[in-house]
Design a protein around this motif. Structure first.
Motif, PDB file in Angstrom:
ATOM      1  N   LYS B 156     -10.444   7.846   3.066  1.00  0.00           N
ATOM      2  CA  LYS B 156     -10.562   6.707   2.157  1.00  0.00           C
ATOM      3  C   LYS B 156      -9.193   6.325   1.577  1.00  0.00           C
ATOM      4  CE  LYS B 156     -12.373   5.400  -2.274  1.00  0.00           C
ATOM      5  NZ  LYS B 156     -12.465   6.068  -3.562  1.00  0.00           N
ATOM      6  N   ASP B 157      -8.405   7.353   1.206  1.00  0.00           N
ATOM      7  CA  ASP B 157      -7.064   7.072   0.672  1.00  0.00           C
ATOM      8  C   ASP B 157      -6.236   6.306   1.701  1.00  0.00           C
ATOM      9  OD1 ASP B 157      -7.658   8.442  -1.653  1.00  0.00           O
ATOM     10  OD2 ASP B 157      -6.949  10.357  -0.855  1.00  0.00           O
ATOM     11  N   LEU B 158      -6.282   6.813   2.944  1.00  0.00           N
ATOM     12  CA  LEU B 158      -5.488   6.178   4.000  1.00  0.00           C
ATOM     13  C   LEU B 158      -5.958   4.747   4.249  1.00  0.00           C
ATOM     14  CD1 LEU B 158      -5.094   9.077   6.614  1.00  0.00           C
ATOM     15  CD2 LEU B 158      -3.627   8.481   4.681  1.00  0.00           C
ATOM     16  N   ALA B 159      -7.281   4.558   4.245  1.00  0.00           N
ATOM     17  CA  ALA B 159      -7.819   3.216   4.488  1.00  0.00           C
ATOM     18  C   ALA B 159      -7.345   2.251   3.407  1.00  0.00           C
ATOM     19  CB  ALA B 159      -9.340   3.268   4.538  1.00  0.00           C
ATOM     20  N   LEU B 160      -7.279   2.728   2.156  1.00  0.00           N
ATOM     21  CA  LEU B 160      -6.843   1.856   1.064  1.00  0.00           C
ATOM     22  C   LEU B 160      -5.360   1.509   1.210  1.00  0.00           C
ATOM     23  CD1 LEU B 160      -8.765   3.441  -1.941  1.00  0.00           C
ATOM     24  CD2 LEU B 160      -9.187   1.211  -0.893  1.00  0.00           C
ATOM     25  N   ILE B 161      -4.569   2.493   1.666  1.00  0.00           N
ATOM     26  CA  ILE B 161      -3.134   2.204   1.881  1.00  0.00           C
ATOM     27  C   ILE B 161      -2.978   1.169   2.995  1.00  0.00           C
ATOM     28  CG2 ILE B 161      -0.929   3.188   2.640  1.00  0.00           C
ATOM     29  CD1 ILE B 161      -1.757   5.791   1.266  1.00  0.00           C
ATOM     30  N   VAL B 162      -3.787   1.332   4.063  1.00  0.00           N
ATOM     31  CA  VAL B 162      -3.755   0.341   5.151  1.00  0.00           C
ATOM     32  C   VAL B 162      -4.116  -1.035   4.602  1.00  0.00           C
ATOM     33  CG1 VAL B 162      -4.834  -0.399   7.315  1.00  0.00           C
ATOM     34  CG2 VAL B 162      -4.241   2.009   6.983  1.00  0.00           C
ATOM     35  N   LEU B 163      -5.160  -1.070   3.784  1.00  0.00           N
ATOM     36  CA  LEU B 163      -5.592  -2.356   3.208  1.00  0.00           C
ATOM     37  C   LEU B 163      -4.457  -2.993   2.414  1.00  0.00           C
ATOM     38  CD1 LEU B 163      -7.775  -4.460   2.583  1.00  0.00           C
ATOM     39  CD2 LEU B 163      -8.437  -3.078   0.605  1.00  0.00           C
ATOM     40  N   ALA B 164      -3.775  -2.176   1.593  1.00  0.00           N
ATOM     41  CA  ALA B 164      -2.678  -2.705   0.782  1.00  0.00           C
ATOM     42  C   ALA B 164      -1.585  -3.289   1.671  1.00  0.00           C
ATOM     43  CB  ALA B 164      -2.107  -1.604  -0.107  1.00  0.00           C
ATOM     44  N   ASN B 165      -1.260  -2.582   2.750  1.00  0.00           N
ATOM     45  CA  ASN B 165      -0.219  -3.082   3.653  1.00  0.00           C
ATOM     46  C   ASN B 165      -0.661  -4.333   4.401  1.00  0.00           C
ATOM     47  OD1 ASN B 165       2.378  -1.399   3.861  1.00  0.00           O
ATOM     48  ND2 ASN B 165       0.781   0.139   3.657  1.00  0.00           N
ATOM     49  N   ILE B 166      -1.946  -4.395   4.754  1.00  0.00           N
ATOM     50  CA  ILE B 166      -2.451  -5.594   5.436  1.00  0.00           C
ATOM     51  C   ILE B 166      -2.399  -6.791   4.488  1.00  0.00           C
ATOM     52  CG2 ILE B 166      -4.498  -6.658   6.487  1.00  0.00           C
ATOM     53  CD1 ILE B 166      -2.997  -4.563   8.218  1.00  0.00           C
ATOM     54  N   LEU B 167      -2.701  -6.540   3.194  1.00  0.00           N
ATOM     55  CA  LEU B 167      -2.607  -7.637   2.227  1.00  0.00           C
ATOM     56  C   LEU B 167      -1.167  -8.148   2.143  1.00  0.00           C
ATOM     57  CD1 LEU B 167      -4.966  -6.415  -0.655  1.00  0.00           C
ATOM     58  CD2 LEU B 167      -5.416  -8.153   1.088  1.00  0.00           C
ATOM     59  N   GLY B 168      -0.215  -7.218   2.159  1.00  0.00           N
ATOM     60  CA  GLY B 168       1.198  -7.616   2.156  1.00  0.00           C
ATOM     61  C   GLY B 168       1.548  -8.409   3.400  1.00  0.00           C
ATOM     62  N   LEU B 169       1.044  -7.934   4.542  1.00  0.00           N
ATOM     63  CA  LEU B 169       1.280  -8.622   5.808  1.00  0.00           C
ATOM     64  C   LEU B 169       0.714 -10.043   5.765  1.00  0.00           C
ATOM     65  CD1 LEU B 169       0.746  -7.198   9.344  1.00  0.00           C
ATOM     66  CD2 LEU B 169      -0.631  -9.130   8.670  1.00  0.00           C
ATOM     67  N   LEU B 170      -0.469 -10.179   5.175  1.00  0.00           N
ATOM     68  CA  LEU B 170      -1.090 -11.504   5.107  1.00  0.00           C
ATOM     69  C   LEU B 170      -0.310 -12.441   4.185  1.00  0.00           C
ATOM     70  CD1 LEU B 170      -4.890 -10.610   5.129  1.00  0.00           C
ATOM     71  CD2 LEU B 170      -3.557 -11.682   6.948  1.00  0.00           C
ATOM     72  N   ILE B 171       0.275 -11.854   3.114  1.00  0.00           N
ATOM     73  CA  ILE B 171       1.122 -12.682   2.247  1.00  0.00           C
ATOM     74  C   ILE B 171       2.310 -13.205   3.050  1.00  0.00           C
ATOM     75  CG2 ILE B 171       2.743 -12.585   0.313  1.00  0.00           C
ATOM     76  CD1 ILE B 171       0.040 -12.751  -0.791  1.00  0.00           C
ATOM     77  N   GLY B 172       2.914 -12.320   3.866  1.00  0.00           N
ATOM     78  CA  GLY B 172       4.011 -12.758   4.741  1.00  0.00           C
ATOM     79  C   GLY B 172       3.537 -13.855   5.679  1.00  0.00           C
ATOM     80  N   PHE B 173       2.366 -13.659   6.266  1.00  0.00           N
ATOM     81  CA  PHE B 173       1.788 -14.645   7.177  1.00  0.00           C
ATOM     82  C   PHE B 173       1.638 -15.996   6.477  1.00  0.00           C
ATOM     83  CE2 PHE B 173      -1.638 -16.677   9.568  1.00  0.00           C
ATOM     84  CZ  PHE B 173      -1.295 -16.371  10.871  1.00  0.00           C
ATOM     85  N   MET B 174       1.152 -15.913   5.229  1.00  0.00           N
ATOM     86  CA  MET B 174       0.953 -17.137   4.452  1.00  0.00           C
ATOM     87  C   MET B 174       2.289 -17.860   4.226  1.00  0.00           C
ATOM     88  SD  MET B 174       1.539 -18.204   1.101  1.00  0.00           S
ATOM     89  CE  MET B 174       1.509 -16.773   0.024  1.00  0.00           C
ATOM     90  N   PHE B 175       3.336 -17.096   3.876  1.00  0.00           N
ATOM     91  CA  PHE B 175       4.641 -17.738   3.686  1.00  0.00           C
ATOM     92  C   PHE B 175       5.142 -18.339   4.995  1.00  0.00           C
ATOM     93  CE2 PHE B 175       5.311 -14.994  -0.231  1.00  0.00           C
ATOM     94  CZ  PHE B 175       5.307 -16.061  -1.107  1.00  0.00           C
ATOM     95  N   GLY B 176       4.857 -17.675   6.122  1.00  0.00           N
ATOM     96  CA  GLY B 176       5.233 -18.218   7.426  1.00  0.00           C
ATOM     97  C   GLY B 176       4.570 -19.557   7.678  1.00  0.00           C
ATOM     98  N   ILE B 177       3.281 -19.637   7.385  1.00  0.00           N
ATOM     99  CA  ILE B 177       2.535 -20.893   7.569  1.00  0.00           C
ATOM    100  C   ILE B 177       3.071 -21.967   6.621  1.00  0.00           C
ATOM    101  CG2 ILE B 177       0.276 -21.971   7.184  1.00  0.00           C
ATOM    102  CD1 ILE B 177       0.098 -20.404   9.641  1.00  0.00           C
ATOM    103  N   LEU B 178       3.382 -21.536   5.403  1.00  0.00           N
ATOM    104  CA  LEU B 178       3.809 -22.478   4.375  1.00  0.00           C
ATOM    105  C   LEU B 178       5.192 -23.060   4.676  1.00  0.00           C
ATOM    106  CD1 LEU B 178       2.259 -23.349   1.862  1.00  0.00           C
ATOM    107  CD2 LEU B 178       3.497 -21.630   0.557  1.00  0.00           C
ATOM    108  N   PHE B 179       6.119 -22.202   5.133  1.00  0.00           N
ATOM    109  CA  PHE B 179       7.500 -22.659   5.326  1.00  0.00           C
ATOM    110  C   PHE B 179       7.817 -23.012   6.769  1.00  0.00           C
ATOM    111  CE2 PHE B 179       7.736 -20.310   1.360  1.00  0.00           C
ATOM    112  CZ  PHE B 179       8.503 -21.160   0.570  1.00  0.00           C
ATOM    113  N   ARG B 180       7.133 -22.388   7.724  1.00  0.00           N
ATOM    114  CA  ARG B 180       7.371 -22.606   9.156  1.00  0.00           C
ATOM    115  C   ARG B 180       8.845 -22.439   9.511  1.00  0.00           C
ATOM    116  NH1 ARG B 180       4.852 -28.206   9.860  1.00  0.00           N
ATOM    117  NH2 ARG B 180       4.306 -28.139   7.678  1.00  0.00           N
ATOM    118  N   ASN B 181       9.501 -21.552   8.813  1.00  0.00           N
ATOM    119  CA  ASN B 181      10.929 -21.307   9.017  1.00  0.00           C
ATOM    120  C   ASN B 181      11.155 -19.843   8.661  1.00  0.00           C
ATOM    121  OD1 ASN B 181      13.475 -20.794   7.499  1.00  0.00           O
ATOM    122  ND2 ASN B 181      13.986 -22.832   8.225  1.00  0.00           N
TER     123      ASN B 181
END
Lengths: 304, 264
Positions: B156-181
């Motif tokens: 469960k601990d590991l899954a939560l850490i993965v979730l936290a990192n995926i959320l960070g990854l998605l934030i990066g993805f969002m900035f990529g979509i937003l700036f396209r640069n």
């Protein structure tokens, strides 16, 4: 068949494409000719769903591009040969397209052979490709899905004369098998070599369209006499509007009627022929003169 | 038109389309088939190994536990995974490959979804790989230092850490979509991930009202419980509201713009 109807694209007050209508028939190579910035690329991007039109409609065999499932298998598109990831190899770019379209990997080698890119060239990264090699790669990409329609933006740009003739025979064979081809160019001689039908566009508007023969004919006759002044007077008297062109005159009328006028007036001709490609070039320059960036000294008076 | 055989083959709108799984496969392949992409992916593995070695060599014996190894990947992964997602998105514009991608698949929403799926897949596999390397590190570390193995992080601990990192990854993805640069998106992500938390902390220390609302509006802050054994019900709700502000809203705006924009 590609059908473009009353297509308009505006950017603020600028009309990049202005009420353009034309059709590309299967079995023919249609050339889209115009100077840089005339609206060719914008029209082609609208065709392929990359740019939304302000007004008007483009259909391919009655279907909107976006409504074609797996369009790569039916329509081959090359919009800019340089628009590729510089760090990918040519082979990898084709492999990605093959994968997207659901084609076997063997198709990549077939395409490389078709466009004469060697195995070692295909393993180089695209940033090391010449423009001509990029064009060949782009053509390979467009033809990979064995499409029924080809839409190519400036495909001959960067090709050497042998390459242009190679492209002509490639597209000729493709059209002879019933394919529809639309290709653009800003160079008249490329279009003259490759196309059957020509659409001339300038400042977003179509200024001439028809078969290559018709366009060559419609620009009239080149005629020269020992005394051009006298010839010009006789032509004017017959209702023609001659304009100076090189050693002789350009006239709108066909060679038969121009010859008849000269005979009636008793003027000996030195030369009489359809105005030909020089005429088309003149027409192209004249029709698109407003969009030309270079200021050409206006020799032909009265052309406005 | 459909029944005639004399006319040349016409475009047929009833042929099978491209399955989504194939789009994901293509997007995955695009992440690996450039030199920079390949080394970015390699660096994830290399950094996991380096982080493990650092823990074995420099961390005091009492702290040689699996939790320490798993935690050591946090910052490097929080840096690298969003960049993977950002480059996956922005390449279509910065390298202009979108001209081919969006003509082969004239449905930009599907491409964005496939890129998101491929990025999340890479994120999850990278984290699993890092945890596996950490597990090896924990065994080796205990053996080298003559200690008993301590497994103080459960699934469960590991899954939560993965979730936290995926959320960070998605934030990066969002900035990529937003700036396209890529440059703009990476800078935005660094500001979001490494500058903003400090500023928000300062603001919370100075202003009582902000301290009260911070868990509800600060996505970084709301993620902290993921590393501390798991959020409570209220903390999940805080992840939801702050995620709405920092991910859902800007992502919606970004996708809307991508769908409308011209591809040149």
């Amino acid at each position: 068949m590609i059908t473009v109807q009353n297509l308009t694209k505006t950017y603020g007050p600028f009309r990049a494409v202005d009420d353009v209508s034309f059709a590309c028939q299967p079995g023919k190579v249609t050339g889209f000719l115009g100077p840089n910035g005339a609206g060719k690329s914008t029209t082609m991007r609208i065709m392929t769903g990359l740019t939304p039109a302000t007004a008007g409609d483009v259909r391919i065999d009655g279907v909107h591009y976006q409504d074609i499932p797996n369009p790569g298998r039916q329509i081959g598109v090359l919009l800019d040969a340089s628009a590729q990831h510089a760090g990918r190899t040519g082979r990898e770019i084709l492999a990605l397209s093959a994968l997207t379209m659901g084609l076997p990997a063997s198709r990549v080698d077939e395409m490389l052979e078709l466009v004469s890119l060697t195995q070692s060239e295909s393993k180089r990264r695209v940033k090391n490709y010449s423009l001509g090699m990029r064009q060949r790669l782009g053509i390979a990409n467009a033809l990979m899905g064995d499409p029924k329609v080809l839409i190519l933006d400036e495909p001959a740009n960067g090709l050497d004369p042998a390459g242009i003739h190679w492209m002509r025979s490639l597209l000729r064979h493709y059209a002879d098998r019933g394919g529809t081809v639309l290709l653009s160019s800003h160079l008249l001689h490329e279009i003259e070599i490759i196309a059957d039908e020509i659409i001339v566009i300038g400042q977003g508007r179509i200024v001439a369209q028809g078969s290559k023969e018709d366009l060559l004919q419609s620009v009239g006759t080149y005629v020269a006499a020992a005394d051009n002044q006298k010839l010009a007077e006789a032509l004017r008297a017959a209702g023609q509007t001659p304009s100076a062109s090189g050693e002789g005159l350009n006239v709108d009328g066909d060679p038969t009627s121009v010859g008849q006028i000269a005979l009636t007036a008793g003027i000996a001709l030195v030369e009489l022929r359809p105005a030909g490609s020089a005429g088309l070039e003149e027409m192209f320059l004249q029709l698109t003169s407003d969009t030309q960036r270079e200021v050409v000294a206006p020799n032909a008076g009265g052309a406005a | 038109m459909s029944a005639t055989t004399t006319t040349p083959a016409a475009v047929d709108p009833r042929t099978p389309g491209i399955p989504f799984s194939r789009l994901v496969l293509v997007e995955l392949r695009k992440m690996f088939n450039t030199r920079s992409g390949f080394w970015l992916m390699m660096s994830i593995g290399i950094i996991a190994v380096l982080a493990t070695l650092v823990v074995i060599l420099f961390v005091p014996d009492s702290a040689i536990t699996y939790g320490t190894f798993a935690g050591a990947f946090g910052v490097p992964m929080a840096l690298l995974l969003p960049i993977v997602a950002i480059l996956s998105v922005t390449g279509e514009w910065s390298q202009r490959t979108g001209l081919v991608t969006f003509t082969l698949v004239p449905h930009r929403g599907s491409i964005i979804a496939a890129k998101a799926a491929a990025s999340v897949l890479v994120g999850v596999v990278s984290m699993a790989l890092a945890f596996a390397i950490g597990a090896v590190g924990n065994i080796v570390g205990a053996a080298v230092n003559g200690l008993d193995q301590v497994w103080d992080a459960d699934f469960k601990d590991l899954a939560l850490i993965v979730l936290a990192n995926i959320l960070g990854l998605l934030i990066g993805f969002m900035f990529g979509i937003l700036f396209r640069n890529p440059a703009g998106a990476i800078v935005a992500y660094l500001v979001y991930g490494f500058v903003l938390p400090g500023l928000f902390g300062l603001l919370a220390a100075l202003q009582d009202w902000f301290e009260k609302v911070q868990p509800w509006v600060d996505f970084n802050y709301a993620q902290a419980p993921l590393f501390e054994g798991g959020p409570s019900g209220e903390e999940w709700a805080q992840l939801g509201t702050s995620g709405l502000i920092w991910f859902v809203l800007p992502m919606t705006f970004g996708v809307w713009r991508v769908l409308k924009a011209e591809v040149k």
